[in-house]
Scaffold this active site. Structure first.
Site, PDB file in Angstrom:
ATOM      1  CD  GLU A 141      10.934   3.324  23.944  1.00  0.00           C
ATOM      2  OE1 GLU A 141      11.989   3.857  24.270  1.00  0.00           O
ATOM      3  OE2 GLU A 141      10.889   2.177  23.484  1.00  0.00           O
ATOM      4  N   GLY A 305       9.999  -4.669  16.931  1.00  0.00           N
ATOM      5  CA  GLY A 305      10.567  -5.973  17.212  1.00  0.00           C
ATOM      6  C   GLY A 305      10.234  -6.420  18.616  1.00  0.00           C
ATOM      7  CB  ALA A 306      11.230  -6.888  21.470  1.00  0.00           C
ATOM      8  CG  MET A 307       8.562  -1.840  25.186  1.00  0.00           C
ATOM      9  SD  MET A 307       9.607  -0.444  24.702  1.00  0.00           S
ATOM     10  CE  MET A 307       9.827   0.341  26.288  1.00  0.00           C
ATOM     11  CD  GLU A 308      13.451  -0.584  26.036  1.00  0.00           C
ATOM     12  OE1 GLU A 308      13.798   0.607  26.066  1.00  0.00           O
ATOM     13  OE2 GLU A 308      13.056  -1.153  24.998  1.00  0.00           O
ATOM     14  CG  ASN A 309       7.401  -3.453  28.538  1.00  0.00           C
ATOM     15  OD1 ASN A 309       7.237  -2.258  28.361  1.00  0.00           O
ATOM     16  ND2 ASN A 309       6.987  -4.380  27.675  1.00  0.00           N
ATOM     17  CD  GLU A 340      13.974  -5.105  23.133  1.00  0.00           C
ATOM     18  OE1 GLU A 340      13.766  -4.255  24.028  1.00  0.00           O
ATOM     19  OE2 GLU A 340      14.107  -4.797  21.937  1.00  0.00           O
ATOM     20  CG  HIS A 343      16.964  -1.696  26.164  1.00  0.00           C
ATOM     21  ND1 HIS A 343      17.604  -0.483  26.098  1.00  0.00           N
ATOM     22  CD2 HIS A 343      16.479  -1.940  24.914  1.00  0.00           C
ATOM     23  CE1 HIS A 343      17.525  -0.024  24.857  1.00  0.00           C
ATOM     24  NE2 HIS A 343      16.856  -0.889  24.126  1.00  0.00           N
ATOM     25  CD  GLU A 362      16.185   1.644  21.574  1.00  0.00           C
ATOM     26  OE1 GLU A 362      16.540   0.468  21.326  1.00  0.00           O
ATOM     27  OE2 GLU A 362      15.253   1.905  22.343  1.00  0.00           O
TER      28      GLU A 362
END
Length: 918
Positions: A141, A305-309, A340, A343, A362
């Site tokens: 992203e 912080g993190a990613m919603e894969n 996450e 998401h 978000e």
């Protein structure tokens, strides 16, 4: 040809022309440094087959960035020569691959060598200094999937995927689905010889359509822990029965981290919190979890912080705590986990059509995280933390010259990347919370379920969600959306009232409370009561509709308790509140009690006086944090002296039982001294604040979060008074009890903290840093050593650090090393040493945008800005850069934001010189 900065218009044209059905991706990472006989290889093999349909004939483009193309075929025809330098050049590593397609189905195959990064973008490569093991993880992203495989890198061209990853035999590969693993036959393909076990192929399939930015690859010798969640998805009328599972749903859960930090992975707690999240979402979202399994991979050198894969959430591995930390960081980690997870529905199952709805993506996840935290986790005060953290971020961002509407300009990817900010995340979430208050939580969740059901596995817009919410709530929300999403700035709400003698009935919440308020004010009650709204600033001065709660608080036996509460819709400049007539007058009136709306509160004189004297006396944490927030915003606005805010913190902090709030206000007190206090008072301010922090740390319960918070805040000040040199010497020696800090845990992180404070004060030197680094041969140890070395207070060292931070190519530091070095460079007390770098910044900063990735350039432009130069001369230098037409627009934006912060500090210093109010 298009540039790598994809525009919304280009994306819309491409989506109108194409349907992308499937990607077949093959990656070979056996050449990653540390895994082959030829360490140092900077590339990996990427072969992508794209199956698509052109709805109309014409020219379009396939995204691929910073790659060496081996071959390109279209429908079996080799077009490599044309693509790679023929008579009509079709490929450029900044632009992509040009395609000229006839109407109908096509298959495009791109074979390329792509590059690893150390910036946290694309496929990031990290070699762990603890054991020399290599780890890879992707971050796509907004639009960095094209750094790893050829694709149409925009959210509304969803497709299914098959993915093969060839990797060393002792590695674990985590992606969006469960893998099938097989050995590579000898001599098969072009797999190079390995030092370790033979290579293996890990095959993944994603059979539901996903956007390219939600695909993930994580490779390395990960430590793995498994569990599962089992539960029932609640049935709701908005969700079709065909979407719901029969009976209980079971979701496999996985946790992954580097082998060197596995001993610190608190898997039991993480699984418990993950299951709590699934419990809440299963009860409220209607749709079952859509991606089979749910893995969380803690990744090194992570930017965010993190990613919603989908099914493979990547999280910064600083959330694997190796040292004693306060509960605040555990709460933030829990919020990240739940954010996450939300998401998976809002973002992955239903995806925005374009990045103009990023705010909604978000904001919904943030609202859902806080709502679920407050309902099912141990962090029942989540909304208090939200008020103290997210709201503060939003308020600050909304006062900058770069503020923008929540529904922001998203004309191209560069603009979108810059708008990953406090408006998109925090103001958006604050306004969404206001919307929930406006329509009611039940109606809001019903509307969300309707939205999920209608757009399952597709793309949608905010208008689609608004239609679902209007249908579920029965309210026309179009006016609300115009007021809140297309404007900028912050409204201020103030209570205006008169009082009279009451009849002694003690009306109010709970009777006894009303009687207490009545008695405290000689039997006075409110006669007339109204809320006055000021136009939003900065902006066009818009007035908005607000759903607020008015709270009245009375002081009795040293405690501030709420005696009355009423909810009201504020409209226009003045809103009468007849429900307050006859209510016993209190000591404090809050016109945004419970933090329902996004606004500033202007305190009446009596409330302000009561807060200054009794801010720690609130029985409930929410009004207390609203009071802290109000006093801090007034300090930032040069309406309260910095020294008075410091005194307020020293009086009120010991009574603050919310660790998230305590840490925040202590940091604000440090900022008040270091940035907002008059220069001539700074030394005294440091002594006063330092002495107070140390006293409170000694008085706090041994080993408590509060004790640690006070010590951490003390470390933010230069160690030049209040005995802090002796304190940090004792901590470094592992004997905090010698300075009255019984029970303080002295572990790796506290040791580094103490050493860095002493280095910055000139009390320790480079040899001490080298010895500490030798004792702590971990990634965090290496980063801490870089920070400590950068803090050495010598002019030649600061030049070295500056040159290292701004280096390009192979000499450039990784993303987290850069962050660590900049933190040491600007260590407390370094301002005088940094004066010479003001001119260097304004001379060199414009060139950073083209020389570094956008992520790195933004980090440098912010982290190296001369905040040490709080002067008109510093403002003038920034203004000259902003007037230069040759400076890239993204650079101007960041410089303008930081210039504004310095300007605010200059005004606050003038306020601090003023006499106190009578």
């Amino acid at each position: 040809m298009t540039s790598t900065n994809l525009t919304q218009t280009e994306a819309a044209d491409r989506a109108a022309m194409l349907e992308v059905s499937h990607y077949d991706i093959s990656l070979d990472v056996t050449g990653a440094p540390g895994t082959t006989s030829a360490p140092g290889d900077e590339t990996f093999r990427s072969i992508t087959t794209v199956t698509l349909t052109a709805k109309t004939a014409g020219e379009t483009f396939l995204d691929l960035r910073n790659a060496d193309v081996r071959s390109v075929t279209v429908d079996g025809a080799d077009v490599t020569d044309a693509a790679c330098g023929g008579s009509k050049e079709l490929y450029d590593d900044e632009r992509g691959l040009l395609l000229n397609l006839t109407e109908g189905g096509h298959e495009v195959v791109v074979d390329a060598d792509c590059r690893y990064t150390t910036t946290g973008e694309g496929l990031h490569r990290f070699i762990d200094p603890a054991d020399e093991q290599t780890y890879l993880y992707s971050q796509f992203e907004t639009a960095d999937a094209k750094r790893v495989f050829a694709c149409f890198d925009q959210p509304d061209l969803k497709a299914t995927y098959s993915m093969d990853v060839t990797a060393p035999g002792d590695w674990t590969i985590v992606s969006n689905s469960e893998p099938e693993v097989s050995d590579v036959a000898p001599g098969e393909g072009e797999v190079p010889p390995l030092d370790g076990p033979a290579a293996r192929v890990h095959r993944f399939r994603v059979d539901v359509p996903l956007s390219t930015y939600l695909i993930a690859f994580c490779a390395g010798p990960w430590h793995e822990v498994r569990d599962e969640w089992a539960g029932t998805v609640a049935k709701h009328p908005e969700t079709p029965a065909s979407h719901q599972p029969d009976g209980e749903l079971t979701i496999p859960l996985g946790l992954y981290c580097r082998a060197s930090i596995a001993e610190h992975l608190d898997a039991e707690r993480l699984f418990r919190e993950t299951k709590e999240g699934f419990d809440w979402y299963a009860a409220n979202f209607g749709e079952p979890y859509p991606f089979g399994k749910y893995d969380q991979i803690f990744c090194p050198e992570y930017n965010m912080g993190a990613m919603e894969n989908a099914g493979a959430v990547t999280i910064r591995d600083e959330y694997v705590f190796r040292s004693r930390t306060t509960g605040y960081l555990y709460e933030r980690r829990n919020e990240t986990i739940l954010h996450e997870m939300a998401h998976m529905w809002f973002g992955d199952l239903v995806t925005m059509r374009w990045w103009d709805d990023l705010w909604l993506n978000e904001s919904f996840a943030t609202w859902s995280a806080c709502a679920s935290q407050a309902a099912v986790s141990e962090y029942r005060g989540a909304w208090t933390t939200f008020a103290n953290v997210e709201k503060a971020w939003a308020y600050q961002q909304d006062q900058l010259p770069s503020t923008h509407p929540i529904a922001a300009d998203a004309s191209d990817i560069d603009t979108v990347d810059q708008n990953f900010d406090g408006i998109t995340y925090a103001k958006g979430a604050s306004v969404l919370k206001q919307l929930v208050a406006y329509v009611g939580e039940d109606a809001f969740l019903a509307g969300a379920r309707l939205h999920f059901a209608r757009h399952r596995f597709g793309n949608a817009t905010f208008d689609d969600l608004l239609a679902a919410l209007s249908e579920a709530s029965g309210r026309d929300l179009s006016g609300w959306a115009d007021q809140w999403l297309t404007t900028t700035g912050i409204n201020t709400l103030a209570a205006e009232f008169t009082t009279r003698k009451g009849d002694g009935s003690g009306a109010g919440d709970g009777g006894a409370g009303g009687e207490a308020a009545n008695a405290a004010h000689g039997g006075e009650v409110y006669d007339a009561f109204a809320i006055r709204q000021s136009g939003a600033e900065p902006g066009a001065g818009e007035l908005r509709d607000h759903r607020v709660a008015v709270g009245v608080y009375a002081l009795e036996d040293g405690v501030l308790r709420r005696t009355h509460r009423v909810e009201v819709d504020v409209r226009g400049e003045v809103t009468e509140v007849p429900e307050m007539a006859g209510v016993p007058a209190g000591d404090v009136v809050l016109v945004n009690d419970d933090d329902l709306s996004y606004c500033f509160m202007e305190l009446d004189p009596a409330s302000r006086t009561a807060l200054i004297d009794h801010i720690g006396a609130f029985e409930d944490p929410m009004p207390r944090t609203l009071a802290w927030s109000t006093m801090w915003e007034m300090t930032r606005a040069a309406k309260v002296r910095a020294r008075d805010f410091v005194d307020l913190v020293l009086r009120g902090a010991p009574a603050e039982d919310q660790i998230s709030v305590l840490e925040r206000v202590l940091a604000q007190a440090v900022t008040a001294v270091e940035r907002y206090a008059a220069v001539e008072w700074v030394d005294e301010g440091r002594r006063r604040l330092g002495a107070g922090l140390l006293d409170h740390a000694r008085a706090a319960e041994a080993g408590s979060d509060a004790q640690l918070a006070f010590v951490n805040a003390l470390a933010m000040l230069p160690a030049d008074g209040a005995g802090s040199l002796d304190v940090f010497r004792a901590i470094l020696d592992g004997a905090p009890e010698k300075v009255g800090l019984e029970g303080l845990t002295v572990d790796e992180d506290m040791t580094w903290k103490a050493l860095t404070v002493l280095v910055a004060a000139g009390d320790k030197a480079a040899d001490d840093v080298a010895a500490a680094e030798q004792a702590d041969q971990s990634a965090l140890g290496a980063q801490s050593a870089a920070k400590a070395r950068a803090a050495i207070p010598a002019a030649d060292n600061k030049v070295r650090v500056w040159n290292s931070c701004t280096a390009t190519g192979a000499a450039a530091p990784s993303n987290l090393m850069l962050r660590s070095m900049m933190a040491g460079f600007t260590a407390p007390g370094a301002d005088e040493l940094l004066r010479d770098f003001t001119d260097r910044y304004f001379a060199e900063a414009p060139g950073w945008w083209g020389a570094h990735s956008s992520e790195t350039a933004q980090r440098m432009l912010d982290g190296l800005y001369p905040h040490w130069e709080v002067s008109q001369a510093g403002l003038d230098k920034a203004s000259r850069l902003l007037d230069d037409d040759s400076v890239p627009a993204p650079v101007k934006r960041i410089v303008a934001e930081n210039r504004h912060r310095v300007q605010r500090a200059l005004a606050a210093r003038e306020c601090d010189r003023s006499a106190p109010e009578a």
